[in-house]
Design a protein around this motif. Structure first.
Motif: not given
Length: 259
Positions: A2-8, A224-231, A256-259
């Protein structure tokens, strides 16, 4: 993963909420923007107690970015190669790191202020430098993403009322062309699903009851690049974290990624 981005919008003001959210959300990697502290004041000890380490690029009152990870933190690069700078200074707006199987950039793109302001020209130059800096990773075989506050709404649907932004920044053809150039370089927009309403806004101004009225914008992006988007298995805006006292004016975007 699980990866996220947040401007706090100030890690000092948001620290209790940030720590609680990291613990409850199960986030492995967080790209954070607008830390608004010097590196020496970044809460490394509090994060370490939760099992996280952090790479930080910050200088004080304004800007500041970080990558927070509990799955490793390697090959950290602070700053944007080729950064054009503003008024003779390079601002802390970008940091990159490898976290387990994924490499990420946390970016806080310049606001631009007004279309005829020098900060707007700086914003477009900054985008050009960003594209050049990420081109190699974008074309690579490792999952890679540029995540953060882009200060651009990619389409008219990403603004509650585009007519209200006529003549203003964040929606101009030149800014959107900069995003298109990133996509042409091999990155795609990972569009999250909204948890409420029909559009995945990520930012709501504190003023004029914008959040209760859902007068928002989608400006916090995951490219994201192709490997990221596919995951990618899921992506959503955690709108709940925009609620209540002491909230940032941005909500986290979770992938959420499956890597």
């Amino acid at each position: 993963m699980r990866i996220a981005t947040w401007n706090v919008n100030s890690i000092t003001a948001r620290l209790p909420r940030l720590l609680a959210w990291l613990e409850s959300s199960g986030t492995d990697v967080l790209c954070l923007q607008e830390a608004k502290v010097a590196e020496a004041q970044f809460p490394l000890d509090e994060l370490r107690e939760l099992g996280y380490e952090a790479a930080v690029h910050a200088t004080g009152r304004w800007n500041g970015v970080a990558v927070i990870s509990r799955v490793g933190l390697a090959d950290v690069v602070k700053g944007l190669p080729g950064d054009p700078g503003y008024e003779g200074a390079q601002e802390p707006r970008a940091i990159s790191a490898t976290c387990g199987p994924v490499r990420v950039w946390s970016v806080y793109v310049p606001n631009g202020r007004e279309v005829d302001h020098p900060h707007y020209a700086y914003k477009l130059q900054w985008f050009e430098a960003l594209e050049a800096a990420v081109a190699g990773d974008a074309a690579g075989s490792r999952p890679f993403a540029v995540m953060g506050d882009y200060n651009v709404a990619p389409t008219d649907d990403d603004v509650h009322d585009v007519a209200a932004f006529e003549g203003l920044t964040h929606v101009t053809p030149a800014e959107r062309a900069a995003l298109a150039s990133l996509r042409e370089a091999g990155l795609s927009d990972v569009v999250p699903r909204p948890l409420k309403y029909d559009r995945p806004f990520t930012y709501w101004d504190y003023r004029q009851l914008c959040f209760p009225k859902n007068r928002g914008m989608r400006i916090d992006l995951v490219y994201g690049n192709a490997p990221f988007a596919e995951a990618v298995k899921d992506a959503y805006v955690d709108r709940e974290e925009r609620k209540g006292k002491g909230a940032s004016d941005h909500a986290p975007v979770v992938v959420d990624l499956e890597v």
